[in-house]
Write an enzyme that holds these catalytic residues in place. Sequence first.
Site, PDB file in Angstrom:
ATOM      1  N   LYS A 200      11.968  -5.873 -14.838  1.00  0.00           N
ATOM      2  CA  LYS A 200      12.960  -4.827 -15.214  1.00  0.00           C
ATOM      3  C   LYS A 200      14.047  -5.101 -15.420  1.00  0.00           C
ATOM      4  O   LYS A 200      14.621  -4.982 -16.556  1.00  0.00           O
ATOM      5  CB  LYS A 200      12.785  -3.643 -14.241  1.00  0.00           C
ATOM      6  CG  LYS A 200      13.672  -2.335 -14.547  1.00  0.00           C
ATOM      7  CD  LYS A 200      13.838  -1.462 -13.393  1.00  0.00           C
ATOM      8  CE  LYS A 200      14.844  -0.724 -13.758  1.00  0.00           C
ATOM      9  NZ  LYS A 200      15.056   0.556 -12.772  1.00  0.00           N
ATOM     10  N   GLU A 206      12.262 -15.028  -8.406  1.00  0.00           N
ATOM     11  CA  GLU A 206      10.730 -15.335  -8.287  1.00  0.00           C
ATOM     12  C   GLU A 206      10.275 -15.445  -9.659  1.00  0.00           C
ATOM     13  O   GLU A 206       9.544 -16.355  -9.990  1.00  0.00           O
ATOM     14  CB  GLU A 206      10.011 -14.476  -7.345  1.00  0.00           C
ATOM     15  CG  GLU A 206      10.230 -14.360  -5.885  1.00  0.00           C
ATOM     16  CD  GLU A 206      11.319 -13.476  -5.701  1.00  0.00           C
ATOM     17  OE1 GLU A 206      12.295 -13.130  -6.336  1.00  0.00           O
ATOM     18  OE2 GLU A 206      11.274 -13.076  -4.378  1.00  0.00           O
ATOM     19  N   GLY A 261      11.239   0.396 -10.499  1.00  0.00           N
ATOM     20  CA  GLY A 261      10.433  -0.544 -10.419  1.00  0.00           C
ATOM     21  C   GLY A 261       9.071  -0.367  -9.947  1.00  0.00           C
ATOM     22  O   GLY A 261       8.011  -0.441 -10.434  1.00  0.00           O
ATOM     23  N   ARG A 262       9.166   0.482  -8.461  1.00  0.00           N
ATOM     24  CA  ARG A 262       7.788   0.934  -8.122  1.00  0.00           C
ATOM     25  C   ARG A 262       7.164   1.859  -8.729  1.00  0.00           C
ATOM     26  O   ARG A 262       6.058   2.285  -8.370  1.00  0.00           O
ATOM     27  CB  ARG A 262       8.139   1.070  -6.479  1.00  0.00           C
ATOM     28  CG  ARG A 262       9.106   1.869  -6.076  1.00  0.00           C
ATOM     29  CD  ARG A 262       9.413   1.874  -4.623  1.00  0.00           C
ATOM     30  NE  ARG A 262      10.667   2.474  -4.286  1.00  0.00           N
ATOM     31  CZ  ARG A 262      11.840   2.033  -4.571  1.00  0.00           C
ATOM     32  NH1 ARG A 262      11.975   1.031  -4.863  1.00  0.00           N
ATOM     33  NH2 ARG A 262      12.918   2.917  -4.089  1.00  0.00           N
ATOM     34  N   GLU A 347       9.477   1.240   0.294  1.00  0.00           N
ATOM     35  CA  GLU A 347      10.607   0.690  -0.191  1.00  0.00           C
ATOM     36  C   GLU A 347      11.294   2.196  -0.627  1.00  0.00           C
ATOM     37  O   GLU A 347      12.583   2.100  -0.759  1.00  0.00           O
ATOM     38  CB  GLU A 347      10.257   0.049  -1.657  1.00  0.00           C
ATOM     39  CG  GLU A 347      11.651  -0.728  -2.020  1.00  0.00           C
ATOM     40  CD  GLU A 347      11.284  -1.609  -3.083  1.00  0.00           C
ATOM     41  OE1 GLU A 347      11.466  -2.947  -2.924  1.00  0.00           O
ATOM     42  OE2 GLU A 347      10.890  -1.541  -4.136  1.00  0.00           O
ATOM     43  N   HIS A 377     -14.493  -3.087  11.328  1.00  0.00           N
ATOM     44  CA  HIS A 377     -14.982  -4.188  12.173  1.00  0.00           C
ATOM     45  C   HIS A 377     -13.837  -4.990  12.357  1.00  0.00           C
ATOM     46  O   HIS A 377     -13.646  -6.067  13.110  1.00  0.00           O
ATOM     47  CB  HIS A 377     -15.790  -4.948  11.533  1.00  0.00           C
ATOM     48  CG  HIS A 377     -17.079  -4.399  11.067  1.00  0.00           C
ATOM     49  ND1 HIS A 377     -18.158  -4.283  12.049  1.00  0.00           N
ATOM     50  CD2 HIS A 377     -17.605  -3.410   9.970  1.00  0.00           C
ATOM     51  CE1 HIS A 377     -19.111  -3.351  11.470  1.00  0.00           C
ATOM     52  NE2 HIS A 377     -18.653  -3.151  10.390  1.00  0.00           N
ATOM     53  N   LYS A 505      18.440 -11.217  -0.711  1.00  0.00           N
ATOM     54  CA  LYS A 505      18.222 -11.801  -1.960  1.00  0.00           C
ATOM     55  C   LYS A 505      19.545 -12.750  -2.215  1.00  0.00           C
ATOM     56  O   LYS A 505      19.558 -13.900  -2.384  1.00  0.00           O
ATOM     57  CB  LYS A 505      18.341 -10.902  -3.250  1.00  0.00           C
ATOM     58  CG  LYS A 505      16.974 -10.380  -3.504  1.00  0.00           C
ATOM     59  CD  LYS A 505      16.971  -9.586  -4.717  1.00  0.00           C
ATOM     60  CE  LYS A 505      15.930  -8.472  -4.872  1.00  0.00           C
ATOM     61  NZ  LYS A 505      15.882  -7.757  -5.980  1.00  0.00           N
TER      62      LYS A 505
HETATM   63  O1  F6P Z   1      11.838  -6.061  -4.214  1.00  0.00           O
HETATM   64  C1  F6P Z   1      12.958  -5.267  -4.930  1.00  0.00           C
HETATM   65  C2  F6P Z   1      12.755  -5.061  -6.238  1.00  0.00           C
HETATM   66  O2  F6P Z   1      13.991  -4.736  -6.504  1.00  0.00           O
HETATM   67  C3  F6P Z   1      11.640  -3.903  -6.251  1.00  0.00           C
HETATM   68  O3  F6P Z   1      12.065  -2.881  -6.588  1.00  0.00           O
HETATM   69  C4  F6P Z   1      11.264  -4.138  -7.929  1.00  0.00           C
HETATM   70  O4  F6P Z   1      10.068  -3.707  -8.193  1.00  0.00           O
HETATM   71  C5  F6P Z   1      11.141  -5.812  -7.727  1.00  0.00           C
HETATM   72  O5  F6P Z   1      12.281  -6.329  -6.894  1.00  0.00           O
HETATM   73  C6  F6P Z   1      10.936  -6.704  -9.017  1.00  0.00           C
HETATM   74  O6  F6P Z   1      12.171  -6.457  -9.931  1.00  0.00           O
HETATM   75  P1  F6P Z   1      12.176  -6.742 -11.222  1.00  0.00           P
HETATM   76  O7  F6P Z   1      11.277  -5.866 -12.075  1.00  0.00           O
HETATM   77  O8  F6P Z   1      13.517  -6.358 -11.723  1.00  0.00           O
HETATM   78  O9  F6P Z   1      11.912  -8.241 -11.450  1.00  0.00           O
END
Ligand code: F6P
Length: 541
Positions: A200, A206, A261-262, A347, A377, A505
């Site tokens: 987003k 990452e 995002g979620r 979250e 199990h 972060k």
């Molecule tokens: O973990 C925090 C967060 O901001 C989530 O809410 C989001 O889904 C994720 O990082 C990834 O963010 P982006 O889509 O901006 O890379």
Amino acid sequence: MSIPSLSHNDELLALQNVLASQSLISLFVEDANRTEDYSCEASGLYLDYSKNRVNSRAMALLFNAAREKNLEQKIQALLGGEAINYTEKRPALHTALRGASNTPADKKALVDDVHVKMAEFVDSIHSCRWRGSTGKTITDIVNIGIGGSDLGPLMVTEALKPYQQKNIRCHFVSNVDAADLLSILANTNPESTLFVVASKTFTTLETLTNATTARDWLTRALGADVDVSKHFVATTSNVENAVKFGIDARNVFPMWDWVGGRYSLWSSIGLPIALGLGMENFKALLAGAAEMDNHFSEQPLEKNMPVILALLGVWYTNYWEADTHAIIPYAHDLRLFPKYLQQLDMESNGKSAAHKGQVKQATGPIIWGEAGTNGQHSFHQLLHQGTRLVPVDFIAPLKAHHEHNDHQTHLFANCLSQSYALMVGKTLEQAKQEFIDIGYSDEESEQLAHHKVMEGNRPTNTILMDQLTPKNLGALIALYEHKVFVQSVIWDINPFDQWGVELGKKISTLISGVINNEIDGSTFDASTQSLIKRYQNSLKL
Ligand code: F6P
């Protein structure tokens, strides 16, 4: 700190006391219509919530609590696009992405345009018009994203495996640990691989690290002059950063800041779903969610499935002090659903800040779970005989996508056996008799019986659907999204921000700087400094 401020708290607490000493089975004996009265249907889903420690008065007071918190108005504010995400001053309009009936017209037009662009792209891949830089057709899609830009598309793609298009494989890379990306690259051919960089914000460490390594892999394999635009597209609200990364602006599928995002799998972030399962199935997923949105918007609270699930959750979290909530799907294909819900729920509602000041009661529970029958199990022992109260949602499709009805019958029977056993438990007398039956003496049986006692009265919901189809899955996801929203209203928290993940972060960037000797690390505590040293030393070996 355990109960929300509500005018009927005293009565709710008194009722909790009464119900704590009443067996679940006795509630069925008292009310011949309990199953009908405590069940609800919406958008292809059937919810049986009769095996909960509630009676009609408790439910009435919980619905009352929701009204006291203006839930009905807040639902309309959510769906109507008010800036309900008040800390970030914007709406949370994931419902607009699936065309819920009260979607604002301006948002609908934006969404429709992106859907057209997605459909054209999906068609160009499936019909082999879109080819890699050397002319090969695309066979592998690698989504690079994390959190909401990974979990939703990944979970849906796994859940709907029977709908997977032939000749296309979808892979998901999220962890900055290169082992994740490398394990995928080891089995893909650069000439026929398309990367979807899903972020987003297009700033997430990452994702950018993985995307850069993937691009290097491509140029190393196909030459520095490879046409990268044939192998990289982006799904993002930050077109500028995607273009700076080297993605052709025409290959950027937009989303907007009013999609969290979620809550974003319904947006262009769902592109790998559409590529993997076909645009029609993606649309069916949206349609199922929209049907649940309309149910949520139109039904009275007493017949409203997300509201019922949410209030039961509040009941156990705040009045019974349950810290966790288990999600146990009896469908292998839904095995990632608990993991998906962890982000959605924790979250969103893992918060201590109320609209004004701090909350005065516990908020979001720890969400966990695993597909049945596997969980039986491992952790079900604790559900049956542990000291903690763990409310459980069992989720089960009636029909499988395969022909093995013997498996499906075992699976479904196990699901029902668990909710029944959790409810009825086993008495001391029954336990003693079981020892006698296998030849233990009277005295031994007397001594050991309590080891087999199961208290019972453990609350469960059962959610059934005809089959795990795109439409039913869409409804199921939307059900939980709205459940989370309702709970946030009762707890007076904003479910749409996530400030709690920011600090870590920022610090990780600082620590990387210290490791690379670019920043002075002496302001860190002795433990952190010593751990950094160990890592630095390992680099010298
Ligand atoms: O973990 C925090 C967060 O901001 C989530 O809410 C989001 O889904 C994720 O990082 C990834 O963010 P982006 O889509 O901006 O890379």
